[in-house]
Design an enzyme around this catalytic site. Structure first.
Site, PDB file in Angstrom:
ATOM      1  N   CYS A 142       5.737   0.764  -6.405  1.00 51.04           N
ATOM      2  CA  CYS A 142       7.117   0.707  -6.887  1.00 51.04           C
ATOM      3  C   CYS A 142       7.461  -0.403  -7.889  1.00 51.04           C
ATOM      4  O   CYS A 142       8.357  -0.203  -8.706  1.00 51.04           O
ATOM      5  CB  CYS A 142       8.088   0.673  -5.715  1.00 51.04           C
ATOM      6  SG  CYS A 142       7.816  -0.692  -4.569  1.00 51.04           S
ATOM      7  N   GLU A 168       3.975   7.310  -3.415  1.00 48.52           N
ATOM      8  CA  GLU A 168       5.098   6.444  -3.081  1.00 48.52           C
ATOM      9  C   GLU A 168       6.398   7.072  -3.543  1.00 48.52           C
ATOM     10  O   GLU A 168       6.531   7.516  -4.682  1.00 48.52           O
ATOM     11  CB  GLU A 168       4.936   5.028  -3.658  1.00 48.52           C
ATOM     12  CG  GLU A 168       6.028   4.125  -3.063  1.00 48.52           C
ATOM     13  CD  GLU A 168       5.784   2.642  -3.197  1.00 48.52           C
ATOM     14  OE1 GLU A 168       4.620   2.204  -3.147  1.00 48.52           O
ATOM     15  OE2 GLU A 168       6.798   1.927  -3.348  1.00 48.52           O
ATOM     16  N   ASN A 197       4.883   3.621   5.655  1.00 49.95           N
ATOM     17  CA  ASN A 197       6.055   2.813   5.979  1.00 49.95           C
ATOM     18  C   ASN A 197       7.264   3.288   5.197  1.00 49.95           C
ATOM     19  O   ASN A 197       7.156   4.137   4.303  1.00 49.95           O
ATOM     20  CB  ASN A 197       5.782   1.329   5.725  1.00 49.95           C
ATOM     21  CG  ASN A 197       5.543   1.043   4.258  1.00 49.95           C
ATOM     22  OD1 ASN A 197       5.744   1.907   3.401  1.00 49.95           O
ATOM     23  ND2 ASN A 197       5.116  -0.156   3.949  1.00 49.95           N
ATOM     24  N   ARG A 253      -4.975   7.201   5.192  1.00 47.30           N
ATOM     25  CA  ARG A 253      -4.528   6.845   6.542  1.00 47.30           C
ATOM     26  C   ARG A 253      -4.043   8.075   7.299  1.00 47.30           C
ATOM     27  O   ARG A 253      -4.322   8.232   8.476  1.00 47.30           O
ATOM     28  CB  ARG A 253      -3.451   5.774   6.468  1.00 47.30           C
ATOM     29  CG  ARG A 253      -3.991   4.480   5.861  1.00 47.30           C
ATOM     30  CD  ARG A 253      -3.744   3.305   6.750  1.00 47.30           C
ATOM     31  NE  ARG A 253      -4.449   2.138   6.291  1.00 47.30           N
ATOM     32  CZ  ARG A 253      -3.979   0.902   6.378  1.00 47.30           C
ATOM     33  NH1 ARG A 253      -2.776   0.683   6.888  1.00 47.30           N
ATOM     34  NH2 ARG A 253      -4.698  -0.115   5.976  1.00 47.30           N
ATOM     35  N   CYS A 255      11.870   2.339  -0.554  1.00 46.98           N
ATOM     36  CA  CYS A 255      10.625   3.011  -0.916  1.00 46.98           C
ATOM     37  C   CYS A 255       9.846   3.355   0.348  1.00 46.98           C
ATOM     38  O   CYS A 255      10.070   2.772   1.405  1.00 46.98           O
ATOM     39  CB  CYS A 255       9.797   2.154  -1.855  1.00 46.98           C
ATOM     40  SG  CYS A 255       9.128   0.673  -1.093  1.00 46.98           S
ATOM     41  N   GLU A 300      -9.429  -6.235   0.911  1.00 54.30           N
ATOM     42  CA  GLU A 300      -9.113  -6.443   2.324  1.00 54.30           C
ATOM     43  C   GLU A 300     -10.048  -7.459   2.965  1.00 54.30           C
ATOM     44  O   GLU A 300     -10.203  -7.491   4.185  1.00 54.30           O
ATOM     45  CB  GLU A 300      -9.148  -5.109   3.076  1.00 54.30           C
ATOM     46  CG  GLU A 300      -8.119  -4.079   2.604  1.00 54.30           C
ATOM     47  CD  GLU A 300      -6.709  -4.331   3.147  1.00 54.30           C
ATOM     48  OE1 GLU A 300      -6.481  -5.376   3.784  1.00 54.30           O
ATOM     49  OE2 GLU A 300      -5.838  -3.484   2.904  1.00 54.30           O
ATOM     50  N   ASP A 353       7.559   0.761  10.190  1.00 51.50           N
ATOM     51  CA  ASP A 353       6.145   1.143  10.117  1.00 51.50           C
ATOM     52  C   ASP A 353       5.937   2.377  10.972  1.00 51.50           C
ATOM     53  O   ASP A 353       6.484   2.468  12.068  1.00 51.50           O
ATOM     54  CB  ASP A 353       5.257   0.023  10.672  1.00 51.50           C
ATOM     55  CG  ASP A 353       4.879  -0.990   9.602  1.00 51.50           C
ATOM     56  OD1 ASP A 353       5.299  -0.825   8.441  1.00 51.50           O
ATOM     57  OD2 ASP A 353       4.145  -1.940   9.935  1.00 51.50           O
ATOM     58  N   ARG A 360      -9.214   1.603   6.116  1.00 55.02           N
ATOM     59  CA  ARG A 360      -8.905   0.368   5.398  1.00 55.02           C
ATOM     60  C   ARG A 360      -9.806   0.287   4.180  1.00 55.02           C
ATOM     61  O   ARG A 360     -10.950  -0.109   4.271  1.00 55.02           O
ATOM     62  CB  ARG A 360      -9.078  -0.849   6.308  1.00 55.02           C
ATOM     63  CG  ARG A 360      -8.577  -2.150   5.693  1.00 55.02           C
ATOM     64  CD  ARG A 360      -8.526  -3.279   6.699  1.00 55.02           C
ATOM     65  NE  ARG A 360      -7.497  -3.064   7.702  1.00 55.02           N
ATOM     66  CZ  ARG A 360      -6.191  -3.282   7.503  1.00 55.02           C
ATOM     67  NH1 ARG A 360      -5.762  -3.760   6.356  1.00 55.02           N
ATOM     68  NH2 ARG A 360      -5.320  -3.045   8.451  1.00 55.02           N
ATOM     69  N   ARG A 379      -6.700  -2.722  -3.027  1.00 54.80           N
ATOM     70  CA  ARG A 379      -6.434  -3.952  -2.264  1.00 54.80           C
ATOM     71  C   ARG A 379      -7.750  -4.535  -1.813  1.00 54.80           C
ATOM     72  O   ARG A 379      -8.607  -3.804  -1.300  1.00 54.80           O
ATOM     73  CB  ARG A 379      -5.592  -3.655  -1.024  1.00 54.80           C
ATOM     74  CG  ARG A 379      -4.177  -3.326  -1.377  1.00 54.80           C
ATOM     75  CD  ARG A 379      -3.329  -3.205  -0.141  1.00 54.80           C
ATOM     76  NE  ARG A 379      -1.988  -2.825  -0.547  1.00 54.80           N
ATOM     77  CZ  ARG A 379      -0.940  -2.858   0.238  1.00 54.80           C
ATOM     78  NH1 ARG A 379      -1.073  -3.237   1.506  1.00 54.80           N
ATOM     79  NH2 ARG A 379       0.251  -2.503  -0.210  1.00 54.80           N
ATOM     80  N   GLU A 419      -1.171   1.639  11.154  1.00 55.02           N
ATOM     81  CA  GLU A 419       0.004   1.931  10.318  1.00 55.02           C
ATOM     82  C   GLU A 419      -0.445   2.936   9.266  1.00 55.02           C
ATOM     83  O   GLU A 419      -1.351   2.640   8.489  1.00 55.02           O
ATOM     84  CB  GLU A 419       0.496   0.652   9.629  1.00 55.02           C
ATOM     85  CG  GLU A 419       1.580   0.949   8.602  1.00 55.02           C
ATOM     86  CD  GLU A 419       1.866  -0.214   7.662  1.00 55.02           C
ATOM     87  OE1 GLU A 419       1.661  -1.377   8.036  1.00 55.02           O
ATOM     88  OE2 GLU A 419       2.291   0.079   6.531  1.00 55.02           O
TER      89      GLU A 419
HETATM   90  P1  ATP Z   1      -1.955  -2.998   7.145  1.00 58.73           P
HETATM   91  O1  ATP Z   1      -1.127  -3.911   7.976  1.00 58.73           O
HETATM   92  O2  ATP Z   1      -2.582  -1.873   7.894  1.00 58.73           O
HETATM   93  O3  ATP Z   1      -2.898  -3.697   6.246  1.00 58.73           O
HETATM   94  P2  ATP Z   1       0.064  -3.049   5.170  1.00 58.73           P
HETATM   95  O4  ATP Z   1       1.224  -3.571   5.911  1.00 58.73           O
HETATM   96  O5  ATP Z   1      -0.750  -3.980   4.357  1.00 58.73           O
HETATM   97  O6  ATP Z   1      -0.915  -2.252   6.171  1.00 58.73           O
HETATM   98  P3  ATP Z   1       1.754  -1.859   3.252  1.00 58.73           P
HETATM   99  O7  ATP Z   1       1.661  -3.058   2.399  1.00 58.73           O
HETATM  100  O8  ATP Z   1       2.985  -1.608   4.013  1.00 58.73           O
HETATM  101  O9  ATP Z   1       0.530  -1.834   4.275  1.00 58.73           O
HETATM  102  O10 ATP Z   1       1.359  -0.604   2.360  1.00 58.73           O
HETATM  103  C1  ATP Z   1       2.012   0.654   2.436  1.00 58.73           C
HETATM  104  C2  ATP Z   1       1.059   1.761   2.834  1.00 58.73           C
HETATM  105  O11 ATP Z   1      -0.101   1.752   1.994  1.00 58.73           O
HETATM  106  C3  ATP Z   1       0.502   1.624   4.239  1.00 58.73           C
HETATM  107  O12 ATP Z   1       1.386   2.150   5.192  1.00 58.73           O
HETATM  108  C4  ATP Z   1      -0.749   2.460   4.131  1.00 58.73           C
HETATM  109  O13 ATP Z   1      -0.428   3.839   4.243  1.00 58.73           O
HETATM  110  C5  ATP Z   1      -1.229   2.208   2.727  1.00 58.73           C
HETATM  111  N1  ATP Z   1      -2.285   1.185   2.694  1.00 58.73           N
HETATM  112  C6  ATP Z   1      -2.123  -0.155   2.611  1.00 58.73           C
HETATM  113  N2  ATP Z   1      -3.306  -0.793   2.591  1.00 58.73           N
HETATM  114  C7  ATP Z   1      -4.252   0.181   2.654  1.00 58.73           C
HETATM  115  C8  ATP Z   1      -5.675   0.163   2.652  1.00 58.73           C
HETATM  116  N3  ATP Z   1      -6.349  -0.967   2.561  1.00 58.73           N
HETATM  117  N4  ATP Z   1      -6.338   1.334   2.731  1.00 58.73           N
HETATM  118  C9  ATP Z   1      -5.650   2.500   2.804  1.00 58.73           C
HETATM  119  N5  ATP Z   1      -4.310   2.584   2.801  1.00 58.73           N
HETATM  120  C10 ATP Z   1      -3.601   1.438   2.724  1.00 58.73           C
HETATM  121 ZN    ZN Z   2       7.303   0.136  -2.551  1.00 56.61          ZN
HETATM  122 MG    MG Z   3      -2.550  -4.871   4.608  1.00 59.23          MG
END
Ligand code: ATP
Ligand code: ZN
Ligand code: MG
Length: 521
Positions: free
Chosen positions: A323, A372, A454, A487, A480, A355, A433, A364, A353, A451
């Site tokens: 977003c 989005e 969200n 996931r 958003c 991780e 979430d 992950r 990302r 999660e």
């Molecule tokens: P987590 O706590 O599991 O790392 P997050 O809080 O970092 O999740 P958000 O930043 O809220 O996740 O990202 C929005 C959405 O993007 C998540 O609900 C998920 O569906 C997706 N997402 C985020 N990180 C990942 C990832 N590393 N792999 C796959 N999907 C992801």
């Molecule tokens: Zn957003």
């Molecule tokens: Mg995360």
């Protein structure tokens, strides 16, 4: 007094002959500009000492002591303006700059009553909790009061409120220390019925064995026809059940994002450890790359060290959340009230990302696919969209995917404390979430749920950052919802297995025929 400052004001010419005049001016200032806004019976900032610098006779050295009613660095700016005007008028002397050499601040943090906890005391005194910027010399404590010593703040630093920001940052660090791991407030708001899983295996491992997916790089997957078809089916469910009926319009948002866009959303610095940074070649000129080419051709290897010298430092990153570039478009725009709410979605590319390396399954990833949904409207419109989305999501998870899932409010504590989310609005703004049970991780009660998407109502956070409002000048809210397709898939397969005959009927129907497996010998 809680604030002690040593610094100077520098004029355009020597002032050692003007001691008498300076003395008078400082006295005048003390009873005029330094009293402004300070309650009658209270002390603001006092000039404790002054002299003309022997080494540089254009400098007026100052020692100020003050309270929160008027802090010495603010007093210094007032003195600067006062002396600039009066020295100009009386002696035709200009004022060049002001500077703080040393500044000691004693703080009694409101969130800490009485003696500081042992661990905090230690961390403060050992320097672990300091703010690591050049202006901070030391942070320490005697057990009850915090002391912060600053040094070398120039005019720009003072005017740009570095002192306030350092104090705020220190407070943040202490809060984080006190809240420990629970940086987020988690509160269950809804839970689905329990559903018996068809298996308890980790789908990533099973599909790897079958050759449906292959690990390509850390957190990057090669998807064959089966997982691709599952992801596409999930996408089409989002399309037909959410995007179409609720009327979100597609936009293609940029996927390399200048870091200053994330500075505005707060992703910088909060998520700096998780970005994929983008570097451009330092030069396009093939001549610049000639030695690199020579090296590759001769050794058959990539000289990574040399490569590092040939790319520019990163100024952008690859899509972390989708977003931010959307809000960027609306910078300083007014929105016709009758056009609201604006409803968009982006499904145009991968997100990245970091991780932290390590081995993760498909749940992950470093590279993942997400849709989005983003909207802009009045507060009431935001609430209505949230309600509609929740209704649609419930339908999909309960009736189409038939999963065991729950919703939790996870408003981060810093957001709960933010002014704009006080009172009634705390109920409305924040993040929900959506989490699901992964049976292979353990029992539904003790294991960590995943999660899988969200939904955030951000209030005016982003419309404030990019200064957009309605034509009538009213505030707009944004929201958003990030739908992580990998996931969703992991949730579905973890609970329903990878044998289509055991999949929920509505999903199986939409999925259709199982693709032909790729066979390799
Ligand atoms: P987590 O706590 O599991 O790392 P997050 O809080 O970092 O999740 P958000 O930043 O809220 O996740 O990202 C929005 C959405 O993007 C998540 O609900 C998920 O569906 C997706 N997402 C985020 N990180 C990942 C990832 N590393 N792999 C796959 N999907 C992801
Ligand atoms: Zn957003
Ligand atoms: Mg995360």
């Amino acid at each position: 007094m809680d604030f002690k400052l040593r610094g100077y004001i520098e004029f355009s010419e020597p002032v050692d002959k003007l001691r008498e005049s300076l003395s008078k001016l400082l006295q005048e200032a003390s009873s005029s500009v330094l009293r402004r806004g300070v309650p009658k019976e209270q002390v603001g900032t006092l000039v404790k000492g002054w002299e003309v610098d022997e080494g540089n006779r254009s400098r007026l050295l100052l020692e100020l002591e003050g309270t929160t009613y008027l802090r010495p660095h603010d007093a210094l700016l007032r003195l600067k303006n006062y002396l600039a005007r009066e020295m100009g008028k009386r002696h035709k002397i200009g004022l060049r700059t002001v500077h703080i050499n040393e500044y000691t601040i004693a703080l009694k943090p409101e969130n800490l009553s009485g003696r500081l906890p042992e661990g905090l005391l230690e961390s403060l005194n050992s320097g672990k909790l300091t703010v690591r910027v050049p202006w901070v010399e030391r942070v320490w404590t005697d057990g009850e009061t915090l002391f912060l010593s600053l040094k070398n703040l120039n005019l720009r630093a003072i005017e740009n409120r570095y002192v306030e920001r350092i104090m705020k940052r220190l407070k943040e660090k202490i809060d984080r220390f006190l809240y420990g791991g629970k940086a987020e407030h988690w509160e269950l708001i809804w839970r689905s019925e329990e559903r018996e899983p068809v298996w308890r295996k980790d789908p990533t491992k099973e599909m790897e064995k079958l050759g449906w997916i292959k690990r390509f790089d850390v957190g990057v997957w090669w998807h064959g026809p089966v997982t691709t078809k599952i992801l596409r089916t999930l996408q089409s469910i989002v399309q037909t059940e959410i995007i179409k009926p609720l009327g979100f319009q597609e936009v293609i948002l940029p996927k390399t994002v200048p870091l200053d866009v994330w500075l505005k959303t707060g992703h910088v610095p909060g998520s700096s450890n998780s970005f994929y940074y983008v570097c451009r070649p330092l030069s396009w000129d093939p001549e610049f790359w000639e030695d690199f080419s020579d090296h590759v051709k001769v050794t058959g290897e990539i000289p990574y060290k040399m490569l590092k010298e040939k790319v520019s430092p990163p100024t952008s990153g690859i899509c972390f959340a989708q977003c931010p570039p959307l809000y960027w478009f609306f910078h300083k725009k007014l929105l016709p009230d009758e056009d609201l709410p604006l409803k968009f979605y982006d499904n145009s590319g991968v997100s990245y990302r970091w991780e932290g390396g390590g081995l993760h399954g498909l749940e992950r990833d470093s590279e993942f696919h997400r849709i989005e949904i983003v909207w802009i409207g009045t507060k009431e419109q935001n609430m209505e969209i949230q309600k509609q989305l929740l209704e649609r999501y419930r339908y999909i998870f309960n009736e189409v995917l038939e999963i065991e899932w729950r919703m939790a409010r996870v408003t981060p504590w810093y957001m709960q404390q933010a002014d704009q989310f006080q009172g009634e609005e705390t109920e409305l703004a924040g993040t929900i979430d959506f989490e699901a049970w992964l049976p292979w991780r353990g029992g539904r009660e003790e294991s960590e749920w995943l999660e899988f998407q969200n939904l955030t109502i951000a209030g005016t956070k982003f419309s404030d950052a990019w200064k957009f409002r309605t034509r009538k000048g009213e505030k707009v809210w944004t929201g958003c919802s990030g739908i992580g397709l990998e996931r969703w898939m992991v949730v579905l397969l973890s609970q329903k297995g990878i044998d289509p005959s055991k999949w929920p009927e509505k999903f199986r129907e939409r999925f259709g025929e199982m693709p032909k497996p790729i066979r390799t010998i």
